[in-house]
Design a protein around this motif. Sequence first.
Motif, PDB file in Angstrom:
ATOM      1  N   ARG A 134       4.281  12.421   0.639  1.00 32.50           N
ATOM      2  CA  ARG A 134       3.306  13.365   0.088  1.00 32.50           C
ATOM      3  C   ARG A 134       2.911  13.002  -1.355  1.00 32.50           C
ATOM      4  O   ARG A 134       2.756  13.867  -2.221  1.00 32.50           O
ATOM      5  N   ILE A 135       2.748  11.713  -1.580  1.00 35.70           N
ATOM      6  CA  ILE A 135       2.294  11.244  -2.889  1.00 35.70           C
ATOM      7  C   ILE A 135       0.778  11.217  -2.896  1.00 35.70           C
ATOM      8  O   ILE A 135       0.154  10.638  -2.010  1.00 35.70           O
ATOM      9  N   THR A 136       0.181  11.833  -3.877  1.00 43.30           N
ATOM     10  CA  THR A 136      -1.280  11.846  -3.980  1.00 43.30           C
ATOM     11  C   THR A 136      -1.757  11.305  -5.321  1.00 43.30           C
ATOM     12  O   THR A 136      -2.956  11.216  -5.563  1.00 43.30           O
ATOM     13  N   GLU A 137      -0.849  10.947  -6.186  1.00 42.09           N
ATOM     14  CA  GLU A 137      -1.188  10.523  -7.544  1.00 42.09           C
ATOM     15  C   GLU A 137      -1.764   9.110  -7.563  1.00 42.09           C
ATOM     16  O   GLU A 137      -1.196   8.172  -7.005  1.00 42.09           O
ATOM     17  N   GLY A 138      -2.931   8.935  -8.192  1.00 43.85           N
ATOM     18  CA  GLY A 138      -3.485   7.613  -8.424  1.00 43.85           C
ATOM     19  C   GLY A 138      -4.190   7.020  -7.227  1.00 43.85           C
ATOM     20  O   GLY A 138      -4.079   7.494  -6.087  1.00 43.85           O
ATOM     21  N   ASN A 139      -4.944   5.948  -7.492  1.00 44.95           N
ATOM     22  CA  ASN A 139      -5.650   5.223  -6.434  1.00 44.95           C
ATOM     23  C   ASN A 139      -4.717   4.197  -5.810  1.00 44.95           C
ATOM     24  O   ASN A 139      -4.141   3.351  -6.514  1.00 44.95           O
ATOM     25  N   ALA A 140      -4.553   4.261  -4.489  1.00 40.29           N
ATOM     26  CA  ALA A 140      -3.583   3.404  -3.809  1.00 40.29           C
ATOM     27  C   ALA A 140      -3.894   1.923  -4.006  1.00 40.29           C
ATOM     28  O   ALA A 140      -2.976   1.109  -4.210  1.00 40.29           O
ATOM     29  N   GLN A 141      -5.165   1.544  -3.955  1.00 44.47           N
ATOM     30  CA  GLN A 141      -5.517   0.140  -4.124  1.00 44.47           C
ATOM     31  C   GLN A 141      -5.175  -0.348  -5.523  1.00 44.47           C
ATOM     32  O   GLN A 141      -4.582  -1.418  -5.701  1.00 44.47           O
ATOM     33  N   ASP A 142      -5.548   0.432  -6.539  1.00 42.71           N
ATOM     34  CA  ASP A 142      -5.236   0.041  -7.924  1.00 42.71           C
ATOM     35  C   ASP A 142      -3.732  -0.085  -8.150  1.00 42.71           C
ATOM     36  O   ASP A 142      -3.269  -1.012  -8.820  1.00 42.71           O
TER      37      ASP A 142
ATOM     38  N   ASP B  73      -7.917 -13.743   9.830  1.00 44.66           N
ATOM     39  CA  ASP B  73      -7.577 -12.609  10.692  1.00 44.66           C
ATOM     40  C   ASP B  73      -6.390 -11.871  10.083  1.00 44.66           C
ATOM     41  O   ASP B  73      -5.619 -12.430   9.320  1.00 44.66           O
ATOM     42  N   GLY B  74      -6.275 -10.582  10.403  1.00 47.47           N
ATOM     43  CA  GLY B  74      -5.140  -9.801   9.941  1.00 47.47           C
ATOM     44  C   GLY B  74      -5.251  -9.293   8.520  1.00 47.47           C
ATOM     45  O   GLY B  74      -4.248  -8.867   7.935  1.00 47.47           O
ATOM     46  N   VAL B  75      -6.453  -9.332   7.925  1.00 51.94           N
ATOM     47  CA  VAL B  75      -6.607  -8.856   6.542  1.00 51.94           C
ATOM     48  C   VAL B  75      -7.521  -7.629   6.491  1.00 51.94           C
ATOM     49  O   VAL B  75      -8.131  -7.347   5.459  1.00 51.94           O
ATOM     50  N   GLU B  76      -7.619  -6.910   7.584  1.00 51.84           N
ATOM     51  CA  GLU B  76      -8.529  -5.764   7.660  1.00 51.84           C
ATOM     52  C   GLU B  76      -8.214  -4.705   6.596  1.00 51.84           C
ATOM     53  O   GLU B  76      -9.122  -4.048   6.077  1.00 51.84           O
ATOM     54  N   ALA B  77      -6.939  -4.531   6.262  1.00 52.09           N
ATOM     55  CA  ALA B  77      -6.562  -3.508   5.276  1.00 52.09           C
ATOM     56  C   ALA B  77      -7.089  -3.834   3.880  1.00 52.09           C
ATOM     57  O   ALA B  77      -7.164  -2.958   3.019  1.00 52.09           O
ATOM     58  N   LEU B  78      -7.471  -5.083   3.661  1.00 54.24           N
ATOM     59  CA  LEU B  78      -8.005  -5.506   2.368  1.00 54.24           C
ATOM     60  C   LEU B  78      -9.506  -5.747   2.428  1.00 54.24           C
ATOM     61  O   LEU B  78     -10.091  -6.250   1.465  1.00 54.24           O
TER      62      LEU B  78
ATOM     63  N   CYS C  51       0.284  -9.436   2.753  1.00 58.71           N
ATOM     64  CA  CYS C  51      -0.119  -8.442   1.749  1.00 58.71           C
ATOM     65  C   CYS C  51      -0.815  -7.264   2.416  1.00 58.71           C
ATOM     66  O   CYS C  51      -0.543  -6.100   2.086  1.00 58.71           O
ATOM     67  N   ALA C  52      -1.712  -7.557   3.353  1.00 59.80           N
ATOM     68  CA  ALA C  52      -2.409  -6.490   4.084  1.00 59.80           C
ATOM     69  C   ALA C  52      -1.419  -5.642   4.874  1.00 59.80           C
ATOM     70  O   ALA C  52      -1.538  -4.410   4.930  1.00 59.80           O
ATOM     71  N   ASP C  53      -0.426  -6.295   5.481  1.00 55.85           N
ATOM     72  CA  ASP C  53       0.594  -5.550   6.235  1.00 55.85           C
ATOM     73  C   ASP C  53       1.408  -4.645   5.314  1.00 55.85           C
ATOM     74  O   ASP C  53       1.696  -3.484   5.646  1.00 55.85           O
TER      75      ASP C  53
END
Length: 466
Positions: A87-95, A11-16, A72-74
Amino acid sequence: MALDEVWRGLDGVEALSGPQGGPLRRTVKLILDPLVIRPVQHPLCAGTVLCADGVTLLTSLVLAHSDALRACADWFTVLKQVRRALRITEGNAQDLYFQRCFELATVHGTPGLDGRARAEATLREIHDSTGGRTTTALKAHVTEPNRLVELTALLDLAWRRRPLSDYGARDLSSALTELLEASTLARDGDPADAGPLLDELIEDQVGTHRGIALWRSHPADGADDLGLTVHTCPQRPDLGASASTANLGLPFDRTVYERVFTVLQGSIDRTDLPGIPELVTTEISRSCSPWGLLDESLRVTAAAGCELALGLSPIGAPFPSPRANSRAALGHGADARAGGMTAGSEGGGTAPDSGPSRAHEVVNSRWRREAYVLQARRYAVHVVDGATGPLAAVAAELHTPWRPYLRRLWVRLHGRDVREMPVIEPGELWDLLDGVARSVILDHRARVKQALTSMGEHAAAEARAS
């Protein structure tokens, strides 16, 4: 599927997690495999199909890190919120952030009162390392009207000045196969004389000649047959002004913008790269060079990788394959070596008919042991023509393994070329070629696993509905 099952128990890992509740592919690639499961240290967890002990070990490893995964998810949620605020838009957030979030979780636990401050500091550290080398700066550079005219003229000039000669698509294949053989022996500690052979092929510009050959149409083993372009002959690259990692062209079809874009996206610390103007002008020269590379050692590596790739047969007939026989019937290339050295009986022409090299045996034997390959072989026997879907796509790639292999090899060589990292030693050459084969295998394994998981979820949903 064992990983999917244990993950769904957290539980609690929905962001991943993905929409269906399983771990995201990047969660597996960036967090679970390298930081939690560590299959190199735990071989029982390394296979596609796990034994009972492997399932037990994998489950225990994930559960032992459950608190860190929740934290980590939090942290990832907090970093995304602060990213939007800045207002950062550069790059993929997950990567960019997944592994940093796991680091924050391991060191600091769940985000506290100072969570947003730590998140902002982390984001600034990550994005300040670009040194102005951003995709936004790249787009502004190539679209400025006056510079656009200048860069287009430079591209036209570089393309017109390409060295064009009548080399064969498989010139000096025997010499390159000999290099593969010697490199595998050298990597295993055998005193094979691979170093002088590599130096000789580099000095004779064998990689350059093979790359020049790919600018011409060939009945077999041309750039289109190798999966490097959709055209019979590679076309002059466009300058371009946009790119998407989900929709990139084949290596020889990529625009200059796409080539530089992928370098920027794949760089954690961009301060070691040249500035944007130099990146673009150098890439124009590189894109109009043999193999789309500037360094000769990397061109030789590409040519050797081509010989390795064309002998791969994970589910096909033993070497030489029917495709190899059809290539042999088409004839050999002409003179390939610089200084008048020939590609005839001394070492050129098609791949040798005496059997597979040690390099081919190493990669093919590893590939054929993969459980998904056995499943794909069965699937290929029963599948009807025109079938689609992830399993059909993997099965198709296993019938033409040189294409995904050479595409991935080119990407790695291109990255090394931009960073001026030549191949010096035969052992290094083999590590690079073997690493690409492992990468293709792992990619196929992940795609099959995801397809089977989706099929299982679909079947379970239908069963519940009935």
